[in-house]
Write a protein that holds these residues in place. Structure first.
Motif, short mmCIF file in Angstrom:
data_model
loop_
_atom_site.label_atom_id
_atom_site.label_comp_id
_atom_site.label_asym_id
_atom_site.label_seq_id
_atom_site.Cartn_x
_atom_site.Cartn_y
_atom_site.Cartn_z
N ARG A 1 34.99 76.05 94.74
CA ARG A 1 34.01 75.87 93.62
C ARG A 1 33.09 76.92 93.90
O ARG A 1 32.62 77.51 92.43
CB ARG A 1 33.41 74.52 93.56
CG ARG A 1 32.73 74.41 92.37
CD ARG A 1 32.23 72.94 92.23
NE ARG A 1 31.58 72.59 91.03
CZ ARG A 1 31.46 71.46 90.69
NH1 ARG A 1 31.45 70.15 91.13
NH2 ARG A 1 30.75 71.39 89.56
N GLU B 1 27.58 75.37 85.99
CA GLU B 1 28.02 74.37 86.91
C GLU B 1 28.92 73.24 85.95
O GLU B 1 29.99 72.76 86.46
CB GLU B 1 26.87 73.50 87.39
CG GLU B 1 26.02 74.46 88.30
CD GLU B 1 26.47 74.22 89.83
OE1 GLU B 1 27.65 73.29 90.05
OE2 GLU B 1 26.24 74.77 90.73
N ALA C 1 32.40 74.79 85.63
CA ALA C 1 33.01 74.69 87.00
C ALA C 1 33.85 73.15 87.28
O ALA C 1 34.73 73.03 87.83
CB ALA C 1 32.04 74.91 88.07
N GLU D 1 37.34 71.80 87.35
CA GLU D 1 37.93 71.09 88.54
C GLU D 1 38.61 69.83 88.17
O GLU D 1 39.75 69.23 88.57
CB GLU D 1 36.99 70.84 89.57
CG GLU D 1 37.39 70.76 91.02
CD GLU D 1 36.02 70.75 91.83
OE1 GLU D 1 36.32 70.42 93.15
OE2 GLU D 1 34.91 70.99 91.54
#
Length: 86
Positions: A20, A42, A45, A49
């Motif tokens: 990450r 953030e 990301a 994920e």
């Protein structure tokens, strides 16, 4: 049981464990001098994920078995049934 591990296939064919932090580093470079906050990067990301984990039902159920803390086998079975229904 551990959370599922994601791997990235590099251009030369090597497989490397998903990071990450590396993803965030790439986002930071791409968004340099752009009006995009660290928080927005953030969120991107985290969403990526989650999406990667959702693409693999086996990885998802392994992840869920660790982090969802199923009460009993029936709640685990219900989660499997919901996954199979999709």
């Amino acid at each position: 049981m551990e959370a599922p591990r994601l791997f990235v296939v590099k251009k030369d064919g090597r497989r490397e464990q998903f990071s990450r932090e590396k993803l965030l580093g790439g986002l930071r470079k791409a968004c340099e001098k752009r009006p995009i906050s660290e928080n927005q990067m953030e969120l991107v990301a985290a969403a990526l994920e989650r999406e990667l984990l959702a693409l693999d039902p086996v990885a998802y159920i392994r992840f869920a078995s660790v982090y969802r803390s199923f009460r009993d086998i029936e709640s685990f079975r219900e989660e499997l049934a919901a996954l199979l229904a999709k």
